[in-house]
Scaffold this active site. Sequence first.
Site, PDB file in Angstrom:
ATOM      1  N   TRP A 151      48.878  45.863  19.515  1.00 44.23           N
ATOM      2  CA  TRP A 151      49.302  45.034  18.907  1.00 44.23           C
ATOM      3  C   TRP A 151      48.953  43.511  18.368  1.00 44.23           C
ATOM      4  CZ3 TRP A 151      53.504  42.756  18.629  1.00 44.23           C
ATOM      5  CH2 TRP A 151      54.518  43.749  19.715  1.00 44.23           C
ATOM      6  N   ASN A 152      49.189  42.880  19.025  1.00 45.27           N
ATOM      7  CA  ASN A 152      49.670  41.867  18.992  1.00 45.27           C
ATOM      8  C   ASN A 152      48.231  40.908  18.208  1.00 45.27           C
ATOM      9  OD1 ASN A 152      49.062  42.278  21.600  1.00 45.27           O
ATOM     10  ND2 ASN A 152      49.880  40.232  22.514  1.00 45.27           N
ATOM     11  N   LYS A 175      41.075  53.280  20.625  1.00 47.68           N
ATOM     12  CA  LYS A 175      42.376  53.491  20.145  1.00 47.68           C
ATOM     13  C   LYS A 175      42.995  52.608  20.128  1.00 47.68           C
ATOM     14  CE  LYS A 175      45.570  54.184  21.653  1.00 47.68           C
ATOM     15  NZ  LYS A 175      47.511  53.755  20.039  1.00 47.68           N
ATOM     16  N   GLY A 228      48.031  46.092  26.492  1.00 41.86           N
ATOM     17  CA  GLY A 228      49.786  46.237  26.600  1.00 41.86           C
ATOM     18  C   GLY A 228      51.523  45.966  27.391  1.00 41.86           C
ATOM     19  N   GLY A 229      51.621  46.630  27.728  1.00 41.66           N
ATOM     20  CA  GLY A 229      52.513  46.552  28.461  1.00 41.66           C
ATOM     21  C   GLY A 229      52.853  47.033  29.974  1.00 41.66           C
ATOM     22  N   GLU A 250      45.345  44.565  31.138  1.00 35.58           N
ATOM     23  CA  GLU A 250      45.641  43.576  30.909  1.00 35.58           C
ATOM     24  C   GLU A 250      47.185  43.560  30.623  1.00 35.58           C
ATOM     25  OE1 GLU A 250      47.244  40.540  28.961  1.00 35.58           O
ATOM     26  OE2 GLU A 250      45.395  40.936  27.226  1.00 35.58           O
ATOM     27  N   CYS A 284      50.370  38.138  25.240  1.00 36.08           N
ATOM     28  CA  CYS A 284      51.147  38.674  26.594  1.00 36.08           C
ATOM     29  C   CYS A 284      51.442  37.013  27.364  1.00 36.08           C
ATOM     30  CB  CYS A 284      49.775  39.654  27.109  1.00 36.08           C
ATOM     31  SG  CYS A 284      47.983  37.993  26.313  1.00 36.08           S
ATOM     32  N   GLU A 385      59.826  40.492  30.636  1.00 37.16           N
ATOM     33  CA  GLU A 385      58.757  39.943  29.521  1.00 37.16           C
ATOM     34  C   GLU A 385      59.794  40.939  28.452  1.00 37.16           C
ATOM     35  OE1 GLU A 385      55.655  42.517  28.493  1.00 37.16           O
ATOM     36  OE2 GLU A 385      54.527  40.269  27.725  1.00 37.16           O
TER      37      GLU A 385
END
Length: 492
Positions: A151-152, A175, A228-229, A250, A284, A385
Site C-alpha cells: 500500500w505504501n 493484485k 510487502g512485509g 522485495e 521499505c 521493521e
Amino acid sequence: MQDYQMLCDGKWIDAADGRWLESYDPYTGKPWARVPQGGPQDIDRAVESARRAFHDPAWRDMTPTARGALLRKLGDLVARDADNLAAIETRDNGKLISEMRGQLRYMPQWYYYFGGLADKVEGRVIPIDKADCFNFTREEPLGVVAAITPWNSPLLLATWKLAPALAAGNTVVWKPSEHSTVSALVFGRLFEEAGFPPGVVNIVSGLGSEVGEKLVTHPDVAKVAFTGGDQTGQHVYEMAARGIKPVTLELGGKSANIVCADADLDNAVKGVVSGIFAATGQTCIAGSRALVHRDVHDAFVEKLTAFARTARMGDPAQPQTQIGPVTTRAQMAKILDYIEVARAGGARCLLGGAAADRPECGEGWFVEPTIFSEVRPDMRIAQEEVFGPVLCIIPFGDDEEALRIANDTRYGLAAGLWTRDMGRALNLSRRLEAGTVWVNTYRATSFMSPFGGYKRSGIGRESGLSAMREYLQEKSVWISTGGDVPNPFVMR
Ligand code: TXE
C-alpha cells in the site's frame, strides 16, 4: 462513496460473488470508496484471461518493437494523468501529495526505459563444439506473471514489475493491496487506451489471504513478483516453491544511516529526516537506525531533534504538509506498540512517542515523529521493521564498529553514509551488506539502477537492465547442419 471495478480480459467487472471492500481515507479515518472483494473465482477468471492473452497471436506474435511502442504510449498516458493518480493515492493511503506527485510524474520513465529495452533483448550464437551443429539461444517470456503489491507506493511499486514483465512479453495478473486499491483500478483504464490487447493486464482486488494466496498457487501462474512485509514474503516464497515458480521479493528492511565524525552535519540531519520521517516512515528503505559517531553524537542529536520538531503535520493533500497520517488504523496500533517496546527495552524517547493530538491532524491516523536515543543494537526496536516514523539513534566509536552494527540485522535493503572522506565512503560501501548504499544522499531511486535486497530483504532486482532478466528464460536451440543422424543409441 464511489465504486470501482476490477479488470479482467479487457472488461470491467464486480467480484463474482458481489462482495465489496471499503477503502479508507487515513486523514479522515472514514471510508471514501468501495472496491470489489475478489475471490478465488475471480483469480481463476483473471489467470485464464492472462493465459489466453499470452498465447494469442495478437500478443505472442507482436514484435518487441511494437510492444515497446505500447509501453511508451502507456508512459505518455501516465504523464497526462499523473496529478489525478497522485491525488487518488494521497486520498487512499495518506501519503503526501508532494511525494505522490513526484512519484507519478517520474513514473513514465520506467515505461519509456523498458519500452526501449523491449527490442534490445538478444540471444547468442554459441560457438558450439560439435562441427555439424548450429546452436543459438533465445530469451523468452515466462508466461503469466503474478504481481502482488503493497500500500505504501501503490503504482510505483507495481510499475517496477509491470514495465519489465510486459517489455519481456509476459502477461500479468496484478493484485494490489487491499488498503490502497483505487489508484490501481483507475490506472488499469490506461492499458486499453494505450492499445494493449485485452487480457494482457488483469487486476483483481481483494484480501491477500484469499486472492493473493490463490494467485500465487495457481498452476497457470509462471512467476511471482511480490513487494510487502517479510513474513508475508516468506509465506509467498514457500507457496511459490511448491509450484517451482521463480520469485522476485522485495521485503523491507532496517536500514542504517551512518553519520561519521567528518560528515556535514546539516546535510546528515536532512538525510536522516528524509530517511525516516518522509513518507511517515512507511517505506521499505526507511533509514530507521541512525548510527552516529560519538564525537558528533550530541551535536547531531540536538540539530536533528530541533529540525524534526518543526515538521508540519496535517492534511496530506496540502502541498506544504511534511508528515501525513499512516495508512491504516492497524498500522498505527502496530507503530504505537513498537514505541512501547522501545521504552520497555530502555531506550530514551527524545521526541514524539505517541499518537498525534493536534488540531491539524483531525480524526486521522497520525503518529508523532519519534526519536529514541540510547538504543542498543540488540534491542527489538533496533532489529524489527516498524514501518512508521520511529527513529533509533545508536552511537559508535569507529568505522569497524559502525559496520558491525549496520550489518547486525537480518535485513539488507539499503544504507546511508554521511562522510566527506571518499576513501572511507568507498571502503564502507563495499562492506555494507545492503542492496543499495547512498553516500551523502538518501532515498534516490531510478528506472536505470538495480534495486533490491540482501539477506531477508529480498530476492532479485527491480529497475535497470537486471530487472529484464527476472522476467525472461533462456532457450537453447540446436540445428543439425550434417546430413545424417549418427548412431541413435549414443548421446551426442
Ligand atoms: O503487508 P503484506 P501489510 C510491512 C510493514 C507492515 C507489514 C504488514 O511492516 O506493517 O509489512 O503490512 C498481499 N498471499 N510492509 O499487511 O501482508 C497483500 O494483500 C499472497 C513492508 O500491508 O506484506 C498485499 O497486496 N499475498 C513493505 C501484499 O501482499 C498476500 C510494504 C503486501 O501485504 C498474502 C508494505 C498471502 N498470504 C508493508 N497476504 C515494503 N517492503 O515496502 C498478504 N498478501
